[in-house]
Design a protein around this motif. Structure first.
Motif, PDB file in Angstrom:
ATOM      1  N   GLN A  54       0.899  -1.372   0.018  1.00 57.76           N
ATOM      2  CA  GLN A  54      -0.071  -0.085  -0.057  1.00 57.76           C
ATOM      3  C   GLN A  54       0.851   1.553  -0.007  1.00 57.76           C
ATOM      4  O   GLN A  54       0.371   2.348  -0.070  1.00 57.76           O
ATOM      5  CB  GLN A  54      -0.806   0.060   1.187  1.00 57.76           C
ATOM      6  CG  GLN A  54      -1.907  -1.078   1.148  1.00 57.76           C
ATOM      7  CD  GLN A  54      -1.479  -2.487   1.873  1.00 57.76           C
ATOM      8  OE1 GLN A  54      -0.277  -2.367   2.463  1.00 57.76           O
ATOM      9  NE2 GLN A  54      -2.140  -3.546   1.717  1.00 57.76           N
ATOM     10  N   LYS A  55       1.943   1.112   0.358  1.00 57.03           N
ATOM     11  CA  LYS A  55       2.847   2.294   0.505  1.00 57.03           C
ATOM     12  C   LYS A  55       2.309   3.328   1.394  1.00 57.03           C
ATOM     13  O   LYS A  55       2.241   4.538   1.243  1.00 57.03           O
ATOM     14  CB  LYS A  55       2.998   3.094  -0.941  1.00 57.03           C
ATOM     15  CG  LYS A  55       3.873   2.280  -1.930  1.00 57.03           C
ATOM     16  CD  LYS A  55       4.459   3.027  -3.143  1.00 57.03           C
ATOM     17  CE  LYS A  55       4.893   2.081  -4.215  1.00 57.03           C
ATOM     18  NZ  LYS A  55       5.985   1.109  -3.865  1.00 57.03           N
ATOM     19  N   LEU A  56       1.788   2.905   2.645  1.00 56.94           N
ATOM     20  CA  LEU A  56       1.558   3.787   3.594  1.00 56.94           C
ATOM     21  C   LEU A  56       2.723   4.183   4.149  1.00 56.94           C
ATOM     22  O   LEU A  56       3.984   3.441   4.249  1.00 56.94           O
ATOM     23  CB  LEU A  56       0.710   2.858   4.622  1.00 56.94           C
ATOM     24  CG  LEU A  56      -0.586   2.362   3.910  1.00 56.94           C
ATOM     25  CD1 LEU A  56      -1.414   1.413   4.889  1.00 56.94           C
ATOM     26  CD2 LEU A  56      -1.401   3.638   3.468  1.00 56.94           C
ATOM     27  N   ALA A  91      -3.213   7.020  10.721  1.00 51.11           N
ATOM     28  CA  ALA A  91      -4.068   6.823   9.661  1.00 51.11           C
ATOM     29  C   ALA A  91      -4.435   8.002   9.151  1.00 51.11           C
ATOM     30  O   ALA A  91      -4.436   8.388   7.877  1.00 51.11           O
ATOM     31  CB  ALA A  91      -5.070   5.874  10.033  1.00 51.11           C
ATOM     32  N   PRO A 139      -0.568   2.632  10.949  1.00 50.78           N
ATOM     33  CA  PRO A 139      -0.844   1.583   9.857  1.00 50.78           C
ATOM     34  C   PRO A 139      -0.284   0.295  10.640  1.00 50.78           C
ATOM     35  O   PRO A 139      -1.079  -0.777  10.155  1.00 50.78           O
ATOM     36  CB  PRO A 139       0.023   2.090   8.656  1.00 50.78           C
ATOM     37  CG  PRO A 139       0.183   3.406   8.801  1.00 50.78           C
ATOM     38  CD  PRO A 139       0.302   3.879  10.241  1.00 50.78           C
ATOM     39  N   ASN A 160      -1.848   9.937   7.075  1.00 50.03           N
ATOM     40  CA  ASN A 160      -1.478   9.429   5.779  1.00 50.03           C
ATOM     41  C   ASN A 160      -2.368   9.642   4.811  1.00 50.03           C
ATOM     42  O   ASN A 160      -2.153  10.083   3.832  1.00 50.03           O
ATOM     43  CB  ASN A 160      -1.519   7.832   6.291  1.00 50.03           C
ATOM     44  CG  ASN A 160      -0.247   6.935   6.347  1.00 50.03           C
ATOM     45  OD1 ASN A 160       0.518   6.916   5.485  1.00 50.03           O
ATOM     46  ND2 ASN A 160      -0.053   6.717   7.734  1.00 50.03           N
ATOM     47  N   GLN A 165      -5.380  -1.874   6.026  1.00 54.43           N
ATOM     48  CA  GLN A 165      -4.180  -0.976   5.374  1.00 54.43           C
ATOM     49  C   GLN A 165      -4.725  -0.915   3.992  1.00 54.43           C
ATOM     50  O   GLN A 165      -4.454   0.398   3.570  1.00 54.43           O
ATOM     51  CB  GLN A 165      -3.131  -2.103   5.523  1.00 54.43           C
ATOM     52  CG  GLN A 165      -2.367  -1.804   6.893  1.00 54.43           C
ATOM     53  CD  GLN A 165      -1.057  -2.675   6.804  1.00 54.43           C
ATOM     54  OE1 GLN A 165      -0.295  -2.738   5.851  1.00 54.43           O
ATOM     55  NE2 GLN A 165      -0.660  -2.821   8.199  1.00 54.43           N
ATOM     56  N   LEU A 194      -7.154   1.698   3.887  1.00 51.34           N
ATOM     57  CA  LEU A 194      -6.528   3.147   4.397  1.00 51.34           C
ATOM     58  C   LEU A 194      -5.942   3.469   3.088  1.00 51.34           C
ATOM     59  O   LEU A 194      -5.763   4.799   2.884  1.00 51.34           O
ATOM     60  CB  LEU A 194      -5.519   3.021   5.465  1.00 51.34           C
ATOM     61  CG  LEU A 194      -4.626   4.184   5.847  1.00 51.34           C
ATOM     62  CD1 LEU A 194      -5.464   5.321   6.451  1.00 51.34           C
ATOM     63  CD2 LEU A 194      -3.793   3.937   6.988  1.00 51.34           C
ATOM     64  N   ALA A 195      -5.318   2.960   2.381  1.00 51.23           N
ATOM     65  CA  ALA A 195      -4.660   3.563   0.990  1.00 51.23           C
ATOM     66  C   ALA A 195      -5.593   4.068   0.027  1.00 51.23           C
ATOM     67  O   ALA A 195      -5.448   4.829  -0.689  1.00 51.23           O
ATOM     68  CB  ALA A 195      -3.885   2.093   0.182  1.00 51.23           C
ATOM     69  N   ARG A 236      -6.551   7.127   1.100  1.00 49.44           N
ATOM     70  CA  ARG A 236      -5.711   8.447   0.865  1.00 49.44           C
ATOM     71  C   ARG A 236      -5.867   8.544  -0.910  1.00 49.44           C
ATOM     72  O   ARG A 236      -5.540   9.560  -1.163  1.00 49.44           O
ATOM     73  CB  ARG A 236      -4.332   7.716   0.936  1.00 49.44           C
ATOM     74  CG  ARG A 236      -3.251   8.725   0.741  1.00 49.44           C
ATOM     75  CD  ARG A 236      -1.826   8.176   0.946  1.00 49.44           C
ATOM     76  NE  ARG A 236      -1.418   7.361  -0.060  1.00 49.44           N
ATOM     77  CZ  ARG A 236      -0.361   6.316   0.357  1.00 49.44           C
ATOM     78  NH1 ARG A 236       0.469   6.447   1.178  1.00 49.44           N
ATOM     79  NH2 ARG A 236      -0.088   5.530  -0.628  1.00 49.44           N
TER      80      ARG A 236
END
Lengths: 299, 217
Positions: free
Chosen positions: B88-90, B96, B135, B99, B143, B146-147, B150
């Motif tokens: 995901q590149k968090l 969160a 994360p 991010n 996760q 979350l991505a 974003r």
């Protein structure tokens, strides 16, 4: 415009956070930068003080002009004319009779003078040039030496010239020292920023991916470098003040022994600000170089 | 809208990841790119996101020809895209919420409004209650959601996902698919590279099938 301000404020805040989050690294970098700036900074203040000392000790510059012993009244008049034309400053004529009288007035000289068969002293002029610069004095001395019936021209303050040459040499050495330490400061910043970029690699990659411009990514590093440099400059100013404080009393005592009231001059707020600004500028340069090189691998 | 004409990508060394691919994805469509590993799915996603440049042909995204794009214009093109990756590149050093705030900070949005938007995005993916969590404390499915938050917080016109469910169990993968369908319903163009057969069956005929860099369906 407000977005622009907000982004700069955010970059500044990020830079401060990064400085604060690694206190030991920050402290060590600041020490290195501070010490690198202290040496030239202290040298500058020391030279400044020496120049003050030189100026106060020299007082008025004088040139003594001695005529040939066989110079007549007419020759003296000619020199007076030339001096008037050259308009070099104040001057007065000392006839040989008066010089002899003065000599007789000096303690222990009367008998010696009385024993002389004739007056051995020449007519003389004492000139106080308005332009006291050593170069100007030297030019004037050479010019006067070429005038008719002039036996000898003496610069009464040849040591001023030597002192000036010494100051000039010291200033050059100081500049070289400053250049070397400036390069060192840039190198230190370069390295800390490189480490920062490596530590922020994930963030940089993500930010690039979601539309961050180069400027957005670089900005916090520039602020970091400039802040670090400015703080280092302030630290250097503090060290210079401390050194001057420690030296103040011994210098005062020494000056008192020579009957002088000379006191060390401390750097003013402008000079402190200049040191901080210099640190910030060099830090910014180091950051610029470092970021340009380190960010290439993210392309 | 995404239009590819005779699009090719050849990597240094001669390997051709994509060859002579042409297709058009209309605004508001939901399209799946499928194919075996190494068929060119990821390359296609990277070309659309301007992470890579085509070696031949043209690729027009939202009216911008990406092959002729100046380097300095790339960030602004990406701001209209929502990108989602398998990893995901968090950023694991922040919450969160932070991010999700990142794209808005990059766009220069004032903090208060940005926080409101980010919370709305977190709410949309069902993570509002976990906005303060790092994360690392989230499950794989969380996760990925979350991505997605974003990716959508900037209200992009196109959402592009590369194997978004590759590491997820079937249930979490189903949730993600539902999310994409929701965004598509409100008009967002959605492009998903995947080899998940369930999705592909459901969304036929909006499927681009790649085989060794060539478009076969």
């Amino acid at each position: 415009m407000s977005a622009w301000f907000a982004q700069h404020r955010a970059a500044l805040a990020a830079a401060l956070r990064r400085l604060w989050s690694t206190p030991l690294n920050t402290l060590l970098s600041l020490l290195v930068i501070g010490i690198a700036l202290t040496l030239p900074g202290f040298g500058y203040v020391a030279l400044d003080n020496l120049r003050d000392l030189g100026n106060s000790a020299t007082g008025v510059q004088q040139i003594s002009l001695f005529m040939n012993l066989d110079a007549s009244r007419k020759d003296v008049g000619e020199i007076e004319n030339r001096l008037r034309q050259a308009a070099t400053g104040k001057w007065h004529f000392v006839p040989k009779e008066e010089a002899l009288k003065r000599m007789q007035a000096s303690e222990g000289m009367a008998e010696i003078v009385a024993s002389l068969p004739r007056n051995p002293l020449p007519d003389a002029f004492v000139i106080e040039p308005t332009n006291g610069e050593p170069e100007a004095l030297e030019i004037l001395r050479k010019e006067i030496a070429g005038w008719p019936k002039v036996a000898h021209v003496q610069l009464d303050s040849a040591w001023v010239k030597r002192f000036d040459a010494f100051l000039r040499l010291a200033r050059l050495a100081l500049w070289m020292l400053a250049a070397i330490f400036a390069a060192g400061l840039v190198a230190v910043t370069f390295n800390t920023i490189r480490l920062q970029v490596m530590a922020q690699a994930a963030e940089i990659e993500v930010a690039r991916m979601i539309g961050a411009t180069d400027a957005f990514i670089r900005r916090p590093f520039y602020y970091y470098g400039a802040l670090q440099g400015a703080l280092g400059g302030l630290l250097a100013a503090g060290l210079v003040f401390a050194a001057l404080h420690l030296l103040g009393e011994p210098v005062g005592n020494l000056a008192a022994l020579y009957g002088s009231s000379f006191a060390l001059r401390e750097p003013g707020p402008v000079e402190v600000a200049a040191l901080a600004a210099l640190g910030a500028f060099l830090g910014w340069i180091g950051a610029q170089l470092s970021v340009s090189l380190s960010l290439r691998k993210f392309d | 809208m995404i239009v590819a004409s005779n699009l090719s990508k050849r990597y240094p060394g001669g390997y051709e990841a994509l060859g002579d691919v042409s297709f058009a994805i209309e605004a508001g469509q939901m399209v799946f790119i499928t194919g075996h590993s190494g068929a060119g799915k990821t390359t296609l996603v990277k070309l659309v996101a301007s992470i890579e440049r085509p070696t031949a042909g043209s690729l027009v995204v939202n009216g911008q020809n990406l092959s002729a794009l100046r380097r300095s214009a790339i960030p602004y093109v990406r701001r209209h895209l929502g990108l989602i990756f398998q990893d995901q590149k968090l950023l694991f050093d922040r919450s969160a919420l932070d991010n999700v705030l990142l794209p808005l900070q990059i766009a220069g949005m004032p903090r208060r409004e940005a926080v409101r938007r980010a919370q709305a995005a977190l709410d949309k993916v069902g993570l509002l209650a976990r906005e303060k969590a790092r994360p690392i404390a989230l499950s794989g499915g969380e996760q990925q959601r979350l991505a997605i938050a974003r990716a959508v917080v900037n209200r992009p016109t196109i959402l592009i996902a590369d194997e978004p469910t590759g590491n997820l169990d079937a249930e979490s993968a189903g949730d993600i698919l539902e999310l994409f369908a929701d965004f598509n319903r409100v008009g967002v163009t959605v492009v998903v590279a995947t080899h998940d057969q369930n999705w592909i069956e459901r969304y036929r005929p909006n499927v681009l099938r790649l085989d060794h860099g060539r478009l076969v369906a």
